[in-house]
Design a protein around this motif. Structure first.
Motif, PDB file in Angstrom:
ATOM      1  N   VAL A   1       0.849  -1.193   0.000  1.00 31.41           N
ATOM      2  CA  VAL A   1       0.000   0.000   0.000  1.00 31.41           C
ATOM      3  C   VAL A   1       0.884   1.242   0.000  1.00 31.41           C
ATOM      4  O   VAL A   1       2.025   1.224   0.493  1.00 31.41           O
ATOM      5  N   GLN A   2       0.325   2.319  -0.581  1.00 29.48           N
ATOM      6  CA  GLN A   2       1.007   3.603  -0.584  1.00 29.48           C
ATOM      7  C   GLN A   2       0.724   4.302   0.751  1.00 29.48           C
ATOM      8  O   GLN A   2      -0.419   4.645   1.060  1.00 29.48           O
ATOM      9  N   LEU A   3       1.775   4.522   1.526  1.00 32.49           N
ATOM     10  CA  LEU A   3       1.592   5.129   2.831  1.00 32.49           C
ATOM     11  C   LEU A   3       1.080   6.556   2.711  1.00 32.49           C
ATOM     12  O   LEU A   3       0.261   7.004   3.524  1.00 32.49           O
ATOM     13  N   ALA A   4       1.524   7.299   1.714  1.00 29.81           N
ATOM     14  CA  ALA A   4       1.122   8.701   1.581  1.00 29.81           C
ATOM     15  C   ALA A   4      -0.384   8.825   1.405  1.00 29.81           C
ATOM     16  O   ALA A   4      -1.010   9.757   1.941  1.00 29.81           O
TER      17      ALA A   4
ATOM     18  N   PRO B   1       8.151  10.066   2.295  1.00 31.56           N
ATOM     19  CA  PRO B   1       8.911   9.975   1.045  1.00 31.56           C
ATOM     20  C   PRO B   1       8.006   9.578  -0.120  1.00 31.56           C
ATOM     21  O   PRO B   1       7.139   8.713   0.015  1.00 31.56           O
ATOM     22  N   ALA B   2       8.216  10.237  -1.253  1.00 30.53           N
ATOM     23  CA  ALA B   2       7.388   9.978  -2.426  1.00 30.53           C
ATOM     24  C   ALA B   2       7.547   8.522  -2.871  1.00 30.53           C
ATOM     25  O   ALA B   2       8.656   8.001  -2.977  1.00 30.53           O
ATOM     26  N   GLY B   3       6.414   7.883  -3.111  1.00 30.46           N
ATOM     27  CA  GLY B   3       6.436   6.512  -3.600  1.00 30.46           C
ATOM     28  C   GLY B   3       6.747   5.467  -2.546  1.00 30.46           C
ATOM     29  O   GLY B   3       7.009   4.310  -2.892  1.00 30.46           O
ATOM     30  N   LEU B   4       6.746   5.849  -1.242  1.00 32.45           N
ATOM     31  CA  LEU B   4       7.038   4.872  -0.192  1.00 32.45           C
ATOM     32  C   LEU B   4       5.908   3.845  -0.112  1.00 32.45           C
ATOM     33  O   LEU B   4       4.759   4.183   0.185  1.00 32.45           O
TER      34      LEU B   4
ATOM     35  N   ALA C   1       1.303  -3.879   4.502  1.00 26.90           N
ATOM     36  CA  ALA C   1       0.412  -3.785   5.649  1.00 26.90           C
ATOM     37  C   ALA C   1      -1.022  -3.954   5.184  1.00 26.90           C
ATOM     38  O   ALA C   1      -1.314  -4.025   3.986  1.00 26.90           O
ATOM     39  N   ASP C   2      -1.927  -4.031   6.155  1.00 25.17           N
ATOM     40  CA  ASP C   2      -3.356  -3.995   5.884  1.00 25.17           C
ATOM     41  C   ASP C   2      -3.769  -2.528   5.877  1.00 25.17           C
ATOM     42  O   ASP C   2      -3.726  -1.860   6.915  1.00 25.17           O
ATOM     43  N   GLY C   3      -4.174  -2.022   4.731  1.00 25.23           N
ATOM     44  CA  GLY C   3      -4.459  -0.597   4.604  1.00 25.23           C
ATOM     45  C   GLY C   3      -5.538  -0.111   5.550  1.00 25.23           C
ATOM     46  O   GLY C   3      -5.398   0.961   6.179  1.00 25.23           O
ATOM     47  N   GLU C   4      -6.631  -0.879   5.709  1.00 24.12           N
ATOM     48  CA  GLU C   4      -7.716  -0.458   6.589  1.00 24.12           C
ATOM     49  C   GLU C   4      -7.264  -0.438   8.049  1.00 24.12           C
ATOM     50  O   GLU C   4      -7.576   0.495   8.791  1.00 24.12           O
TER      51      GLU C   4
END
Length: 471
Positions: free
Chosen positions: A316-319, A345-348, A352-355
């Motif tokens: 998943v994209q953290l941003a 950071p861009a593109g990090l 993980a489970d996004g929800e």
């Protein structure tokens, strides 16, 4: 199953006491038997000297009288040394050759003990020479020849009497200690065990908590520790019962709330077709919020059935997740002077489970926002991230007033670590539990008047993630 007396504390104490007393008596017996042998030999020397005085009084005595004097002294020969002259005072035929000589004038304790043990361990009758100092300065030395059998018999008789007396003393001492231990230790321990059994039958009943009453310091400390443990356990059981009741109520509310939110989601889907630019811009966020609420209700119901699934791990994209969290909390902050910032950071991309990660960050940011708003002062909340070879790190800092002492003490305990008045203290507990499901952890790095910083660690190793998810 009947209790074996020897396996009890008092029974074993009785045995050990008897053994230790007997060992002490044996340590006394060895030098005692050596002293008895020395005294026995000195008596023979003294008797031999007394018998030789008859010869000094009368140079000529008949053979029958000489034999009678030697038999009374218990020796075969008596030799006196006076004025550097060695004189055979009394003599009789020796049945066997002399096998050993013992000089008592300068014998030390070790030598006496070794010689005594040699006599006891040698059953054969032998002829020995004994040298000593005459009594009353009756010459330079006196020397007698004698048998070892009478000496050994006397030593055995003395030793048996010593051992019998030692056995009586040991049994008497052990019995007294046995009774004392039963009264002072065993009985209080049985009382503690009885209290534990009574408490185990009904741990919710506070009347069964032990009241320390022992007079022995160590037992009283044990009772005090048990009292504290039972008090804490009773409180924990009551809290667990309340949580179970609360869980049932929450499950019911979540069930109905899920139905309501599902209906609301249908209406929002209609709103997405509006031509109003503001509505079209806000509708997706509203849809996302309702979807997360529905998922949370479903998770709550699954948790109530003890069937909450492990996190569904994906890239998943953290941003994007951080942006959703900040947008929601910015709206909740309203007109308060509170700023949000992010340093991702861009593109990090993280695994993980996004929800669930959204719920973790949302709980942390919400706690920080509520603390700053409650203080009435302006503030800032910042979310940053970084990574190394082993893990991803997400840092959440704020400029709030810091955590109160009670919250720090019960940081990850439900219904005890609440920061604000009326708070449940569940936010950090939920966040910590969700991160453990990822194999990660949530830690408090600092807190104080200048703000608070939490750190989230998500390991990169698949093994840790899978193991944590399985647990």
């Amino acid at each position: 199953m009947a209790r074996r007396p020897l396996n009890s504390l008092s029974g074993r104490f009785l045995i050990l006491t008897t053994v230790f007393v007997m060992l002490a008596e044996v340590m006394i017996f060895v030098p005692s038997i050596a002293r008895f042998r020395e005294d026995y030999l000195n008596v023979r020397l003294e008797r031999g000297q007394i018998a030789s005085l008859v010869l000094l009084a009368d140079d000529m005595i008949d053979a029958q009288l000489e034999q009678e004097l030697l038999e009374n002294a218990g020796v075969y020969n008596v030799v006196l040394r006076r004025d550097e002259v060695r004189q055979l005072a009394l003599s009789s035929p020796i049945p066997e050759p002399i096998t050993a000589s013992y000089d008592l004038r300068q014998a030390n304790s070790l030598t006496l003990i070794v010689d005594a043990m040699r006599v006891l361990l040698t059953p054969e009758n032998r002829i020995i020479r004994v040298i000593g100092n005459p009594v009353q300065d009756g010459g330079l030395l006196i020397e007698v020849t004698m048998e070892t059998e009478p000496l050994r018999n006397a030593m055995l008789d003395y030793g048996l009497r010593i051992l019998a007396l030692s056995a009586v003393i040991s049994i008497f001492t052990a019995s007294l200690l046995f009774l004392a231990v039963r009264a002072l230790i065993v009985r209080p321990i049985r009382g503690v065990v009885g209290h534990m059994k009574s408490y185990a039958s009904a741990p919710e009943d506070a009347r069964r908590i032990i009241v320390p009453s022992a007079k022995v310091t160590e037992l009283r400390e044990a009772e005090a520790a048990l009292h504290d443990l039972q008090t804490q356990l009773t409180g924990a059981l009551k809290q667990k019962e309340r949580l179970a009741q609360l869980g049932g109520a929450v499950a019911k509310v979540s069930h109905d709330l899920r139905n309501i939110l599902t209906s609301a989601q249908l209406f929002v889907d209609r709103i997405e077709g509006s031509e109003d630019p503001l509505v079209r811009r806000m509708a997706p966020k509203l849809v996302g919020s309702i979807r997360r609420a529905v998922n949370l209700c479903e998770s709550t119901l699954a948790f109530g059935r003890a069937e909450e699934p492990p996190p569904s791990l994906a890239r998943v994209q953290l941003a994007d997740i951080v942006a959703d969290v900040i947008d929601s909390e910015r709206l909740a902050a309203g007109e308060h002077d509170l700023s949000f910032s992010e340093d991702i950071p861009a593109g990090l991309t993280i695994r993980a489970d996004g929800e669930q990660l959204y719920r973790v960050l949302s709980n942390l940011v919400r706690n920080a926002r509520q603390a700053i708003v409650a203080s009435g002062d302006p503030g800032e909340i910042c979310i940053s991230a970084q990574e190394d070879d082993e893990a991803w790190w997400i840092l959440l800092t704020d400029t709030g007033p810091g955590l109160p002492p009670k919250a720090k003490e019960h940081l990850f305990q439900p219904f005890q670590g609440g920061v604000r008045k009326g708070g449940s203290g569940l936010g950090l507990v939920i966040a910590s539990d969700l991160l453990r499901g990822h194999g990660g952890q949530l830690e408090l790095r600092r807190t104080g008047p200048d703000g608070t910083e939490f750190a989230i660690c998500l390991p990169k190793a698949n093994l840790s993630l899978n193991s944590a998810a399985a647990e």
